[in-house]
Design a protein around this motif. Sequence first.
Motif, short mmCIF file in Angstrom:
data_model
loop_
_atom_site.label_atom_id
_atom_site.label_comp_id
_atom_site.label_asym_id
_atom_site.label_seq_id
_atom_site.Cartn_x
_atom_site.Cartn_y
_atom_site.Cartn_z
N LEU A 94 37.23 32.32 37.62
CA LEU A 94 37.77 33.64 37.95
C LEU A 94 38.45 34.29 36.74
O LEU A 94 38.25 35.47 36.47
CB LEU A 94 38.76 33.53 39.11
N VAL A 95 39.26 33.51 36.03
CA VAL A 95 39.96 34.05 34.85
C VAL A 95 38.94 34.52 33.80
O VAL A 95 39.08 35.61 33.23
CB VAL A 95 40.94 33.02 34.27
N LEU A 96 37.91 33.72 33.57
CA LEU A 96 36.91 34.11 32.57
C LEU A 96 36.12 35.34 33.01
O LEU A 96 35.83 36.22 32.20
CB LEU A 96 35.96 32.93 32.29
N LEU A 97 35.79 35.42 34.29
CA LEU A 97 35.08 36.61 34.77
C LEU A 97 35.94 37.86 34.61
O LEU A 97 35.44 38.93 34.25
CB LEU A 97 34.65 36.43 36.23
N SER A 98 37.24 37.73 34.85
CA SER A 98 38.13 38.88 34.65
C SER A 98 38.30 39.18 33.16
O SER A 98 38.34 40.34 32.76
CB SER A 98 39.49 38.61 35.30
N TRP A 99 38.42 38.14 32.36
CA TRP A 99 38.58 38.32 30.92
C TRP A 99 37.42 39.12 30.33
O TRP A 99 37.61 39.95 29.45
CB TRP A 99 38.67 36.95 30.25
N TYR A 100 36.22 38.86 30.84
CA TYR A 100 35.02 39.56 30.35
C TYR A 100 34.70 40.82 31.17
O TYR A 100 33.58 41.31 31.17
CB TYR A 100 33.82 38.62 30.30
N ASP A 101 35.68 41.31 31.89
CA ASP A 101 35.57 42.56 32.66
C ASP A 101 34.44 42.56 33.69
O ASP A 101 33.86 43.61 33.98
CB ASP A 101 35.41 43.77 31.72
N ARG A 102 34.15 41.43 34.25
CA ARG A 102 33.15 41.36 35.32
C ARG A 102 33.80 41.40 36.69
O ARG A 102 33.15 41.72 37.67
CB ARG A 102 32.31 40.06 35.20
N LEU A 103 35.08 41.06 36.73
CA LEU A 103 35.80 40.96 37.99
C LEU A 103 37.19 41.56 37.79
O LEU A 103 37.85 41.26 36.80
CB LEU A 103 35.93 39.47 38.37
N PRO A 104 37.65 42.42 38.71
CA PRO A 104 38.99 42.99 38.54
C PRO A 104 40.07 41.89 38.54
O PRO A 104 39.98 40.92 39.31
CB PRO A 104 39.16 43.89 39.77
N TRP A 105 41.07 42.07 37.69
CA TRP A 105 42.14 41.06 37.59
C TRP A 105 42.87 40.87 38.91
O TRP A 105 43.35 39.78 39.21
CB TRP A 105 43.12 41.45 36.49
N TRP A 106 42.98 41.94 39.73
CA TRP A 106 43.72 41.79 40.98
C TRP A 106 43.02 40.80 41.92
O TRP A 106 43.68 40.08 42.67
CB TRP A 106 43.96 43.14 41.68
#
Length: 194
Positions: A94-106
Amino acid sequence: MTGAESTVASRVPLLNAANLLTALRLLLVPVFAATVVTSGMAQAGWRMTACLIFVVASATDLVDGWIARRFGLVTSLGKVADPIADKALTGAALVLLSWYDRLPWWVTAVILLRELGITGLRFWVIRHGVIAASRGGKIKTALQILAITWYLWPMPGAAAAVGPWIMAAAVVVTVLTGFDYIAQALRLRRRPIR
């Protein structure tokens, strides 16, 4: 854990197939993370490799639990290490997907806060009883794994659009089951210590 369960658990060797699979899952977390970073979520080949590592690591969770129950290999170490390995794998994804802007941080924050909160609740009530994984919890895990897999695999445009819907369902079930586990914990805390 009752006295009989404690006695049985103490006779089970720590080095057994179920615990080895849990250890393998923990070891695969940095391998998975390194593969995602290498892919930069841009190189299809590396993304597929990361996705396959994630799927294999996730599958060990199903297999180690089945082996532990089927062959009586449940240990105190396994009860603690198994959820830690699950949270480490899912959390890294999850953190990596958010880091690469694939998933919202929220989304990552909601899921991780719920997972850490429920883990804390399990430790809070451990002297009163065990909060077992519910059917909803298993559905939550399956949806999270499916959603993460969907995001990791380089899907073509139309198929990629399905990912956010799967993740939305995962978030809803994650939150709802969180409330269910809180209710279970409060009921357990009212019981006298065994």
